[in-house]
Design an enzyme around this catalytic site. Structure first.
Site, PDB file in Angstrom:
ATOM      1  N   HIS A 107      -8.092 -46.209  -0.397  1.00 18.33           N
ATOM      2  CA  HIS A 107      -9.201 -46.937   0.253  1.00 18.33           C
ATOM      3  C   HIS A 107      -8.571 -48.120   0.998  1.00 18.33           C
ATOM      4  O   HIS A 107      -7.703 -47.916   1.847  1.00 18.33           O
ATOM      5  CB  HIS A 107     -10.195 -47.327  -0.843  1.00 18.33           C
ATOM      6  CG  HIS A 107     -11.517 -47.816  -0.378  1.00 18.33           C
ATOM      7  ND1 HIS A 107     -11.933 -47.801   0.928  1.00 18.33           N
ATOM      8  CD2 HIS A 107     -12.583 -48.352  -1.079  1.00 18.33           C
ATOM      9  CE1 HIS A 107     -13.154 -48.295   1.018  1.00 18.33           C
ATOM     10  NE2 HIS A 107     -13.568 -48.640  -0.193  1.00 18.33           N
ATOM     11  N   HIS A 149      -9.689 -39.073   6.919  1.00 18.59           N
ATOM     12  CA  HIS A 149     -10.874 -39.810   6.492  1.00 18.59           C
ATOM     13  C   HIS A 149     -11.888 -38.821   5.955  1.00 18.59           C
ATOM     14  O   HIS A 149     -12.000 -37.715   6.471  1.00 18.59           O
ATOM     15  CB  HIS A 149     -11.490 -40.585   7.662  1.00 18.59           C
ATOM     16  CG  HIS A 149     -12.381 -41.680   7.212  1.00 18.59           C
ATOM     17  ND1 HIS A 149     -13.700 -41.466   6.883  1.00 18.59           N
ATOM     18  CD2 HIS A 149     -12.136 -42.990   6.981  1.00 18.59           C
ATOM     19  CE1 HIS A 149     -14.223 -42.611   6.483  1.00 18.59           C
ATOM     20  NE2 HIS A 149     -13.307 -43.542   6.529  1.00 18.59           N
ATOM     21  N   ASP A 174      -6.844 -48.120   8.962  1.00 21.72           N
ATOM     22  CA  ASP A 174      -5.727 -48.784   8.291  1.00 21.72           C
ATOM     23  C   ASP A 174      -4.378 -48.515   8.939  1.00 21.72           C
ATOM     24  O   ASP A 174      -3.379 -49.116   8.543  1.00 21.72           O
ATOM     25  CB  ASP A 174      -5.667 -48.346   6.822  1.00 21.72           C
ATOM     26  CG  ASP A 174      -6.811 -48.927   6.020  1.00 21.72           C
ATOM     27  OD1 ASP A 174      -7.128 -50.103   6.257  1.00 21.72           O
ATOM     28  OD2 ASP A 174      -7.381 -48.212   5.191  1.00 21.72           O
TER      29      ASP A 174
HETATM   30  N1  CMC Z   1      -1.629 -36.923   4.762  1.00 15.00           N
HETATM   31  C1  CMC Z   1      -1.382 -35.608   4.575  1.00 15.00           C
HETATM   32  N2  CMC Z   1      -2.332 -34.708   4.282  1.00 15.00           N
HETATM   33  C2  CMC Z   1      -3.581 -35.153   4.150  1.00 15.00           C
HETATM   34  C3  CMC Z   1      -3.914 -36.500   4.321  1.00 15.00           C
HETATM   35  C4  CMC Z   1      -2.883 -37.405   4.643  1.00 15.00           C
HETATM   36  N3  CMC Z   1      -3.146 -38.705   4.830  1.00 15.00           N
HETATM   37  N4  CMC Z   1      -5.242 -36.667   4.131  1.00 15.00           N
HETATM   38  C5  CMC Z   1      -5.724 -35.459   3.838  1.00 15.00           C
HETATM   39  N5  CMC Z   1      -4.725 -34.536   3.850  1.00 15.00           N
HETATM   40  C6  CMC Z   1      -4.843 -33.103   3.631  1.00 15.00           C
HETATM   41  C7  CMC Z   1      -5.097 -32.783   2.168  1.00 15.00           C
HETATM   42  O1  CMC Z   1      -3.883 -32.585   1.474  1.00 15.00           O
HETATM   43  C8  CMC Z   1      -5.914 -31.520   2.281  1.00 15.00           C
HETATM   44  O2  CMC Z   1      -5.027 -30.467   2.606  1.00 15.00           O
HETATM   45  P1  CMC Z   1      -5.278 -28.989   1.988  1.00 15.00           P
HETATM   46  O3  CMC Z   1      -6.586 -28.539   2.571  1.00 15.00           O
HETATM   47  O4  CMC Z   1      -4.114 -28.194   2.417  1.00 15.00           O
HETATM   48  O5  CMC Z   1      -5.354 -29.179   0.494  1.00 15.00           O
HETATM   49  C9  CMC Z   1      -6.772 -31.753   3.523  1.00 15.00           C
HETATM   50  O6  CMC Z   1      -6.017 -32.658   4.348  1.00 15.00           O
HETATM   51  C10 CMC Z   1      -8.145 -32.346   3.227  1.00 15.00           C
HETATM   52  O7  CMC Z   1      -7.945 -33.574   2.547  1.00 15.00           O
HETATM   53  P2  CMC Z   1      -8.858 -34.128   1.377  1.00 15.00           P
HETATM   54  O8  CMC Z   1      -7.994 -34.795   0.368  1.00 15.00           O
HETATM   55  O9  CMC Z   1      -9.801 -33.038   0.897  1.00 15.00           O
HETATM   56  O10 CMC Z   1      -9.717 -35.206   2.157  1.00 15.00           O
HETATM   57  P3  CMC Z   1     -10.622 -36.326   1.500  1.00 15.00           P
HETATM   58  O11 CMC Z   1     -11.800 -36.449   2.377  1.00 15.00           O
HETATM   59  O12 CMC Z   1     -10.868 -36.064   0.046  1.00 15.00           O
HETATM   60  O13 CMC Z   1      -9.708 -37.631   1.566  1.00 15.00           O
HETATM   61  C11 CMC Z   1      -8.694 -39.608   2.315  1.00 15.00           C
HETATM   62  C12 CMC Z   1      -9.857 -38.624   2.503  1.00 15.00           C
HETATM   63  C13 CMC Z   1      -8.908 -40.808   3.231  1.00 15.00           C
HETATM   64  C14 CMC Z   1      -8.706 -40.112   0.855  1.00 15.00           C
HETATM   65  C15 CMC Z   1      -7.372 -38.888   2.632  1.00 15.00           C
HETATM   66  O14 CMC Z   1      -7.367 -38.438   3.955  1.00 15.00           O
HETATM   67  C16 CMC Z   1      -6.167 -39.773   2.344  1.00 15.00           C
HETATM   68  O15 CMC Z   1      -5.703 -39.840   1.208  1.00 15.00           O
HETATM   69  N6  CMC Z   1      -5.614 -40.494   3.411  1.00 15.00           N
HETATM   70  C17 CMC Z   1      -4.503 -41.399   3.204  1.00 15.00           C
HETATM   71  C18 CMC Z   1      -5.013 -42.712   2.635  1.00 15.00           C
HETATM   72  C19 CMC Z   1      -5.736 -43.532   3.684  1.00 15.00           C
HETATM   73  O16 CMC Z   1      -5.271 -43.712   4.799  1.00 15.00           O
HETATM   74  N7  CMC Z   1      -6.893 -44.075   3.278  1.00 15.00           N
HETATM   75  C20 CMC Z   1      -7.696 -44.957   4.128  1.00 15.00           C
HETATM   76  C21 CMC Z   1      -8.990 -44.335   4.503  1.00 15.00           C
HETATM   77  S1  CMC Z   1      -9.860 -45.247   5.802  1.00 15.00           S
HETATM   78  C22 CMC Z   1     -10.182 -46.822   5.209  1.00 15.00           C
HETATM   79  C23 CMC Z   1     -10.808 -46.909   3.878  1.00 15.00           C
HETATM   80  O17 CMC Z   1     -11.549 -46.048   3.420  1.00 15.00           O
HETATM   81  O18 CMC Z   1     -10.574 -47.923   3.233  1.00 15.00           O
END
Ligand code: CMC
Length: 437
Positions: A268, A307, A363
């Protein structure tokens, strides 16, 4: 003619039900009437992480993730970032409308009058270890404020709610700046109330021996824009925490401390800190392709990418990228920018990221700006928490007066053991051996 309802047949019983649809949703509790027999609890929906469950009706923030749209109370984020100030945006979030000149002047005046904190809060902060993470200090000191304002528990009183709202918006920057001063071993700087909200914050952060600290106007405006962009983001992890904790009718300081704790995590608001650590680890543009391979291999995540809601482009990231350019003109170019740009370039072309709709989020570039302003990475999530305070409070206030609000209490699907008898400790090894045999 189409009706706003959903017809469902329960194949376990053959019975058909008609569930009303309102505002594009069915009520999960309507599923409970579907039972296999009279003893059945009724059907539930299973939705870990609330991927497809609306928990509130809200009029605060609108996001269309597929089209990259973000609006506060209907106003596009691009226009607010261009035209508004943080305190005006905070007013908009809290009250629902842009203020008149008189309303804004009164609001700014009242917030400004609440920027000081009790001296004991200062002593409490001084007691932290010299290397305490500033976010841990902020979370704890916000929680501590509840002990200074016991009246805040009167959450049913509209006037009390508004006083605490103003106090929190005003005091969080003071606590945030002091957490930074503590980490540097510098004396804490008191608020200077003839400065604007952002100018005063920068003064509390950076003033040393000079009688008056005047921030560079470009940097002050850049921070103002960052504050506007981070002010709210509908039902994200920390806003949900704020509403959920608030639904127990605890005071807003305790609830906001919990929301800030949710923000701290690297998935987050802690992501901006993680991005900078990642860019530093990559170290050189030439190492970017190898790092991208590690991401694709599932070894690491590309921090600042992806996201839950935006599956196009995070509109805040676009504005932040422009803001970064204006900041770097003053501060000089951040050497990590080249690594960030190369990461973005490769990721936007690569099938792994394209097929998963992974784009830079808010971010990805904000940390580069914070670093250019001279902040250590530990302060980055704190910089997020300052403006998000207005959003958390808007969400909390909306929840408290919502006639449908009840204490947040999800259901579970219990998959554990059935009833079994307690085994005295001296007999457990024998019982376990018998069950393995
Ligand atoms: N790097 C590599 N792969 C990723 C990433 C990433 N940053 N984010 C998602 N994926 C992949 C994930 O492994 C999955 O792949 P597969 O379908 O092969 O298993 C696919 O994309 C879908 O991801 P998800 O985990 O189901 O997506 P989510 O909606 O649950 O997670 C998230 C959203 C923001 C937690 C995630 O994208 C993440 O961890 N990003 C990195 C951390 C980040 O930058 N967070 C800030 C978010 S914006 C500001 C805020 O909220 O504070």
């Amino acid at each position: 003619m189409a009706t706003d309802s959903l017809t469902v047949t329960d194949n376990r019983t053959g019975q058909t039900y008609e569930l009303p649809i309102a505002d594009g949703a069915i009520r999960a509790t309507d599923l409970r009437q579907m039972k296999v027999d009279a003893d059945d609890f009724g059907l539930m929906s299973y939705d870990p992480a609330f991927l497809n469950t609306a928990s509130v009706r809200s009029t605060i923030t609108y996001i269309d993730g597929d089209r990259g749209i973000l609006r506060y109370r209907g106003y596009p984020i691009e226009q607010l970032a261009e035209e508004s100030t943080y305190l005006e945006t905070a007013y908009l979030l809290i009250f629902g409308e842009l203020p008149t000149e008189g309303q804004l002047a009164a609001w700014v005046d009242e917030i400004t009058r609440h920027t000081f904190v009790h001296e004991n809060v200062k002593r409490l902060m001084e007691a932290f270890r010299y290397d305490a993470h500033p976010m841990g200090m902020l979370i704890s000191s916000v929680a501590a404020l509840s002990t200074f304002y016991p009246d805040a528990l009167r959450i049913d009183d509209a006037e009390t709610r508004m006083i605490e709202t103003k106090r929190l918006i005003a005091k969080v920057p003071t606590l945030a700046a002091w957490a930074y001063r503590h980490s540097r071993g510098f004396p804490y700087v008191y608020p200077q109330n003839d400065l604007g909200f952002t100018g005063n914050f920068l003064s509390m952060m950076f003033r040393m021996a000079e009688p008056r600290y005047v921030a560079d106007p470009v940097l002050e405006r850049a921070l103002e824009v960052l504050f506007i962009l981070h002010a709210d983001h509908e039902q994200n992890c920390s806003a949900s925490a704020m509403r959920s904790i608030g639904s127990s009718h605890v005071d807003p300081y305790s609830a906001l401390s919990g929301a800030a704790a949710a923000l701290y995590g690297p998935l987050h608001g802690g992501a901006n800190e993680a991005v900078l650590r990642m860019l530093a680890e990559i170290g050189d543009v030439r190492h970017v392709p190898a790092y991208v391979e590690r991401v694709k291999g599932g070894e690491v995540k590309l921090m600042g990418f992806g996201h839950r809601v935006y599956k196009n482009y995070d509109p805040r990231a676009r504005i932040i990228k422009q803001t970064a350019d204006s900041v770097f003109e003053v501060t000089g170019r951040n050497p990590l920018l080249d690594i960030a740009l190369e990461l973005e370039r490769i990721a936007l072309e690569d099938e792994y990221f394209v097929s998963r709709k992974l784009y830079p989020n808010v971010d990805f570039y904000s940390g580069l700006i914070y670093q250019a302003l001279g902040l250590p990475v530990g302060m980055f999530p704190v910089m997020f928490a300052i403006p998000r305070t207005a959003g958390w409070l808007a969400q909390w206030l909306e929840g408290i007066v919502d006639p449908e609000q009840k204490i947040a209490r999800p259901r579970q699907l219990y998959l554990g053991s059935d009833e079994r008898d307690y085994v005295p400790i001296e007999r457990r090894a024998a019982v376990e051996a018998a069950s393995v045999a």
